[in-house]
Design a protein around this motif. Sequence first.
Motif, short mmCIF file in Angstrom:
data_model
loop_
_atom_site.label_atom_id
_atom_site.label_comp_id
_atom_site.label_asym_id
_atom_site.label_seq_id
_atom_site.Cartn_x
_atom_site.Cartn_y
_atom_site.Cartn_z
N ARG A 164 0.82 -1.21 0.00
CA ARG A 164 0.00 0.00 0.00
C ARG A 164 0.85 1.27 0.00
NH1 ARG A 164 -5.23 1.54 2.01
NH2 ARG A 164 -5.25 3.76 2.53
N PHE A 165 1.83 1.33 0.91
CA PHE A 165 2.63 2.54 1.02
C PHE A 165 3.63 2.68 -0.12
CE2 PHE A 165 0.70 2.46 5.14
CZ PHE A 165 0.56 3.79 5.48
N ALA A 166 4.03 1.55 -0.70
CA ALA A 166 4.86 1.62 -1.91
C ALA A 166 4.06 2.23 -3.06
CB ALA A 166 5.36 0.22 -2.29
N LEU A 167 2.82 1.78 -3.22
CA LEU A 167 1.97 2.31 -4.29
C LEU A 167 1.69 3.81 -4.08
CD1 LEU A 167 -0.55 -0.65 -4.60
CD2 LEU A 167 1.16 0.02 -6.30
N ASN A 168 1.55 4.22 -2.82
CA ASN A 168 1.32 5.64 -2.53
C ASN A 168 2.46 6.52 -3.04
OD1 ASN A 168 -1.08 5.07 -1.21
ND2 ASN A 168 -0.24 5.30 0.86
N ALA A 169 3.67 5.97 -3.02
CA ALA A 169 4.86 6.75 -3.37
C ALA A 169 5.21 6.68 -4.85
CB ALA A 169 6.05 6.28 -2.54
N LEU A 170 4.53 5.81 -5.59
CA LEU A 170 4.89 5.57 -6.99
C LEU A 170 4.20 6.53 -7.94
CD1 LEU A 170 4.97 1.69 -7.35
CD2 LEU A 170 6.84 3.28 -7.82
N GLU A 171 4.96 6.97 -8.93
CA GLU A 171 4.42 7.76 -10.03
C GLU A 171 4.80 7.08 -11.34
OE1 GLU A 171 5.93 11.70 -9.64
OE2 GLU A 171 4.99 12.06 -7.69
N LYS A 172 4.19 7.50 -12.43
CA LYS A 172 4.43 6.89 -13.74
C LYS A 172 5.92 6.89 -14.06
CE LYS A 172 2.87 7.00 -18.54
NZ LYS A 172 1.99 7.65 -19.53
N GLY A 173 6.42 5.74 -14.49
CA GLY A 173 7.81 5.62 -14.89
C GLY A 173 8.78 5.42 -13.74
N GLY A 174 8.26 5.23 -12.53
CA GLY A 174 9.12 5.06 -11.37
C GLY A 174 9.73 3.68 -11.28
N ILE A 175 10.69 3.56 -10.36
CA ILE A 175 11.38 2.29 -10.14
C ILE A 175 11.17 1.84 -8.70
CG2 ILE A 175 13.66 1.20 -9.94
CD1 ILE A 175 14.60 2.89 -12.27
N VAL A 176 10.92 0.53 -8.54
CA VAL A 176 10.84 -0.09 -7.22
C VAL A 176 11.93 -1.16 -7.14
CG1 VAL A 176 9.45 -1.43 -5.59
CG2 VAL A 176 8.34 0.22 -7.10
N TYR A 177 12.75 -1.09 -6.11
CA TYR A 177 13.73 -2.15 -5.85
C TYR A 177 13.28 -2.94 -4.63
CZ TYR A 177 17.34 -0.05 -8.90
OH TYR A 177 18.06 0.43 -9.96
N ASP A 178 13.44 -4.26 -4.71
CA ASP A 178 13.25 -5.14 -3.55
C ASP A 178 14.61 -5.78 -3.27
OD1 ASP A 178 12.52 -6.87 -1.56
OD2 ASP A 178 10.91 -7.84 -2.66
N LEU A 179 15.21 -5.39 -2.15
CA LEU A 179 16.55 -5.87 -1.80
C LEU A 179 16.43 -7.14 -0.97
CD1 LEU A 179 18.24 -2.49 -0.82
CD2 LEU A 179 17.67 -3.40 -3.09
N GLY A 180 17.02 -8.22 -1.46
CA GLY A 180 16.80 -9.52 -0.84
C GLY A 180 15.40 -9.99 -1.19
N CYS A 181 15.11 -10.00 -2.49
CA CYS A 181 13.73 -10.22 -2.98
C CYS A 181 13.26 -11.65 -2.79
CB CYS A 181 13.62 -9.83 -4.44
SG CYS A 181 14.61 -10.87 -5.56
N SER A 182 14.15 -12.57 -2.44
CA SER A 182 13.83 -13.99 -2.28
C SER A 182 13.05 -14.51 -3.50
CB SER A 182 13.11 -14.26 -0.95
OG SER A 182 11.87 -13.60 -0.87
N THR A 183 11.83 -14.99 -3.31
CA THR A 183 11.09 -15.59 -4.42
C THR A 183 10.15 -14.61 -5.13
OG1 THR A 183 9.30 -16.40 -3.01
CG2 THR A 183 11.21 -17.85 -3.30
N ALA A 184 10.36 -13.31 -4.88
CA ALA A 184 9.66 -12.23 -5.60
C ALA A 184 8.17 -12.11 -5.28
CB ALA A 184 9.86 -12.36 -7.11
N SER A 185 7.73 -12.64 -4.16
CA SER A 185 6.31 -12.60 -3.82
C SER A 185 5.78 -11.17 -3.69
CB SER A 185 6.05 -13.36 -2.52
OG SER A 185 6.32 -14.73 -2.68
N LEU A 186 6.54 -10.30 -3.00
CA LEU A 186 6.08 -8.93 -2.81
C LEU A 186 6.00 -8.18 -4.14
CD1 LEU A 186 5.29 -6.51 -1.05
CD2 LEU A 186 7.72 -6.00 -0.84
N LEU A 187 7.01 -8.32 -4.97
CA LEU A 187 7.01 -7.62 -6.26
C LEU A 187 5.83 -8.08 -7.12
CD1 LEU A 187 10.82 -7.59 -7.11
CD2 LEU A 187 9.41 -5.66 -6.39
N LEU A 188 5.50 -9.34 -7.05
CA LEU A 188 4.34 -9.83 -7.80
C LEU A 188 3.05 -9.20 -7.28
CD1 LEU A 188 5.34 -13.58 -8.17
CD2 LEU A 188 4.83 -12.03 -10.08
#
Length: 238
Positions: free
Chosen positions: A45-69
């Motif tokens: 939720r709070f990641a989406l609040n901070a995102l604008e068009k064309g932005g980048i999100v990094y997940d450090l130690g992303c493991s199996t990518a569940s959060l990014l999905l």
Amino acid sequence: MKTDTLFTKPISKQFEFDADVAAVFDDMLIRSVPFYKESQSLTRRFALNALEKGGIVYDLGCSTASLLLEIERSIDERSAIRLIGIDNSAAMIEHARKKIEAYGSGIELYEGDILSFPYEKAQVIVSNYTLQFIRPMLRDTLVRTISDALDEGGVFIFSEKVVSEDPKLNKELIDCYYDFKKVQGYSEYEIVQKREALENVLIPYTMNENILMAKNSGFKTCEVLFRWANFATFIAIK
């Protein structure tokens, strides 16, 4: 999802994110981290609040990518948001790749060192139970690197196991956590085995130490989004 039974046998080495851990990691998280899904939902939720068009999100130690999905499912395909996962475990990246291929995902994955990765300017950086595995002498440097990689107003959302400054309370928090694990089906033997495997590998800070580390690294604000006993999710704003 494969069930975590890794610590039903005597341990032979310290904890590491190898192929055996990667194979059961999703189950391990749900059963080992209290309110894991709720914490992830807040992070999304709070990641989406901070995102604008064309932005980048990094997940450090992303493991199996569940959060990014989860984040990807919540954004408009036309927003051109780049979702980038980094992990130094080849086994974790392999499992993550299988997931993103299965879902037809556009997530970018890199096997690499989050301490030296060539970051582009980002709006959001996430780190879930990753800093605690970074040696204290390098942890401050990493958080400063994260701050430098964020746009002004960007957010760093991180979850960590925390310790109490009061020894008696700290023991009570640990006991509370172990009771939680027992309810999830882990035996006393498994709990002890994993604790021994993690000794000197996972080094938690207090809640205040985490907040101070963020503020000393260039973040103007750092607050707790969620806490259950000795688990906490923080948001730091640059």
